[in-house]
Design a protein around this motif. Structure first.
Motif, PDB file in Angstrom:
ATOM      1  N   SER A  21     -57.082 -71.849   8.209  1.00 15.53           N
ATOM      2  CA  SER A  21     -56.090 -71.163   7.397  1.00 15.53           C
ATOM      3  C   SER A  21     -55.440 -72.132   6.420  1.00 15.53           C
ATOM      4  N   ARG A  46     -50.974 -76.855   2.732  1.00 17.43           N
ATOM      5  CA  ARG A  46     -51.083 -76.887   4.195  1.00 17.43           C
ATOM      6  C   ARG A  46     -52.431 -76.385   4.666  1.00 17.43           C
ATOM      7  N   CYS A  47     -52.919 -77.009   5.742  1.00 18.99           N
ATOM      8  CA  CYS A  47     -54.175 -76.589   6.355  1.00 18.99           C
ATOM      9  C   CYS A  47     -53.982 -76.481   7.860  1.00 18.99           C
ATOM     10  N   ASP A  48     -54.357 -75.332   8.399  1.00 20.23           N
ATOM     11  CA  ASP A  48     -54.308 -75.102   9.842  1.00 20.23           C
ATOM     12  C   ASP A  48     -55.753 -74.976  10.331  1.00 20.23           C
ATOM     13  N   SER A  96     -58.652 -74.266  16.273  1.00 16.53           N
ATOM     14  CA  SER A  96     -58.138 -74.926  17.472  1.00 16.53           C
ATOM     15  C   SER A  96     -59.243 -75.723  18.163  1.00 16.53           C
ATOM     16  N   ARG A 137     -51.627 -85.876   9.049  1.00 16.66           N
ATOM     17  CA  ARG A 137     -52.008 -84.983  10.147  1.00 16.66           C
ATOM     18  C   ARG A 137     -51.326 -85.523  11.406  1.00 16.66           C
ATOM     19  N   SER A 196     -53.478 -81.811  14.413  1.00 19.62           N
ATOM     20  CA  SER A 196     -53.864 -80.414  14.179  1.00 19.62           C
ATOM     21  C   SER A 196     -53.628 -80.078  12.707  1.00 19.62           C
ATOM     22  N   VAL A 197     -52.470 -79.510  12.396  1.00 16.72           N
ATOM     23  CA  VAL A 197     -52.143 -79.135  11.024  1.00 16.72           C
ATOM     24  C   VAL A 197     -52.131 -80.368  10.123  1.00 16.72           C
TER      25      VAL A 197
END
Lengths: 111, 114
Positions: free
Chosen positions: B5, B22-24, B27, B69, B73-74
């Motif tokens: 995302s 932003r980058c998500d 998981s 980072r 994660s994000v």
């Protein structure tokens, strides 16, 4: 450094005809090669990869690619193109933990 | 499952301003990449994270570009003193480690600097 080249900016085919998108590579050692597709306003989607083994690799959406060491090529193929295959296609090579992409080929399949 | 995302999907800013993208990632994906794609060109590598650390930042064009980072994660790509030439689509991708794990890309952030 490893690199790929896509010699055609555009490919136009009629629906139902075979589709070929060309890619050549320049690497030292064994090449790890990939194809991605990009639809308008979307990110890249993985189609297939060649790491080792059979020279003919099968991927998503009916696509396949043939690794040819003597011609340093990795052309993407589909036996019967669909209008929905119209998109931007990128060849890429694995290069020190990252992908290096070609400039892309725009495929247009006309009904 | 959820993919990569990226937010915002579009960003318009004035020359000289600061922006954050932003980058998500997916998981569990330890590897995270930023690429930049200009019109009519293939994606151009910017930076690669393995966990929290930047393992390769050789693609960052100059010191106005920075990425973090902090928790593995994000990730956030930061651009200072934006220039019109920074206008492009910024793509984020994540993967499990190694060549056998394909990169999964987000839909990108289209940055326009006026």
């Amino acid at each position: 450094a490893q690199s790929v080249a896509q010699p055609e900016d555009q490919v136009n085919v009629a629906e139902g005809n075979p589709l070929t998108v060309k890619c050549t590579y320049s690497v030292s050692g064994n090449p790890y090669l990939f194809w991605y597709v990009q639809y308008p306003n979307r990110g890249l989607q993985f189609l297939l990869k060649y790491i080792t083994g059979d020279n003919l690799v099968k991927g998503s959406y009916g696509f396949e690619a043939e690794f040819n060491k003597s011609q340093t090529s990795f052309h993407l193929k589909k036996p019967s193109a669909l209008v929905s295959d119209s998109a931007l296609y990128f060849c890429a090579v694995w290069n020190d933990y990252k992908l290096s992409f070609g400039a892309g080929t725009t495929v247009t399949v006309r009904a | 499952g959820a993919g990569v995302s990226q937010t915002p999907s579009n960003k318009v800013t004035e020359k000289g301003k600061y922006v954050e993208l932003r980058c998500d990632p997916i998981s569990g994906h330890t590897a995270l990449y930023w690429y930049r794609q200009s019109l009519g060109q293939g994606p151009e590598f910017l930076i690669y994270f393995q966990g929290t650390g930047a393992a390769d930042d050789s693609g960052l064009p100059n010191d106005r570009f920075f990425a973090v980072r902090p928790e593995g994660s994000v990730s956030t790509l930061k651009i200072q003193r934006t220039e019109r030439g920074d206008s492009a689509v910024y793509l984020c991708a994540s993967s499990l480690q190694g060549v056998n794990s394909p990169l999964h890309f987000g839909n990108g952030t289209r940055l326009t600097v006026t």
